[in-house]
Design an enzyme around this catalytic site. Structure first.
Site, short mmCIF file in Angstrom:
data_model
loop_
_atom_site.label_atom_id
_atom_site.label_comp_id
_atom_site.label_asym_id
_atom_site.label_seq_id
_atom_site.Cartn_x
_atom_site.Cartn_y
_atom_site.Cartn_z
N HIS A 43 0.82 -1.21 0.00
CA HIS A 43 0.00 0.00 0.00
C HIS A 43 0.85 1.27 0.00
O HIS A 43 0.53 2.24 -0.68
CB HIS A 43 -0.97 0.00 1.18
N CYS A 44 1.93 1.25 0.74
CA CYS A 44 2.81 2.43 0.79
C CYS A 44 3.44 2.68 -0.58
O CYS A 44 3.52 3.82 -1.04
CB CYS A 44 3.88 2.28 1.86
#
Length: 153
Positions: A43-44
């Site tokens: 996600h990052c």
């Protein structure tokens, strides 16, 4: 009235190990500081990839992008080199999570930054976005910061 950024004088290290006083980010204009939990995580990487792919929009608005996590400098350096992010990756590793704690975005159980984005101008937080730890923040939400900035001028 916008709130003051709680630790403008805090010094962090960028992905090259160079010290940076946070207030330097917005010394020449607004800055969007994007806190992320972990380098190389799915996600990052998606969030920062979307910002990197649209960096010209932020540049055109005069907004300095920067990402901050509790990862150590070597991890951020490797992530930055792997992904070629066109903005600084800042380490809140030591004192561990000090900046993340100061802005109310530190997960004590996991020891990581929570998902928080802050648009700062002249040391004042104009806009913030709290994200869900289990999902990336939508890029369109980060673009809303530019609308807030335009409306505040």
């Amino acid at each position: 009235m916008p709130a003051a950024f709680p630790v403008p004088g805090a010094v962090v290290r960028d992905q090259h190990g160079e010290p940076l006083r946070l207030s330097e980010l917005w010394s020449e204009g607004p800055a969007l500081i994007v806190l992320v939990p972990a380098a190389f995580s799915t996600h990052c990487t998606a969030e920062l990839g979307a910002l990197a792919g649209d960096v010209d929009r932020f540049d055109d608005a005069g907004v300095q992008l920067a990402a901050l996590s509790c990862d150590p400098v070597p991890a951020l350096r490797a992530w930055g080199e792997d992904r070629r992010y066109p903005f600084p990756l800042l380490s809140d590793f030591w004192p561990h999570g000090a900046v993340s704690r100061a802005v109310g975005a530190f997960d004590e159980e996991l020891g990581v930054s929570e998902r928080l984005s802050l648009l700062v101008r002249d040391g004042r937080v104009l806009w913030d976005l709290h994200g869900d730890g289990r999902a990336p923040r939508p890029h369109s939400a980060h673009c809303q910061a530019l609308e807030v900035l335009a409306a505040s001028r």
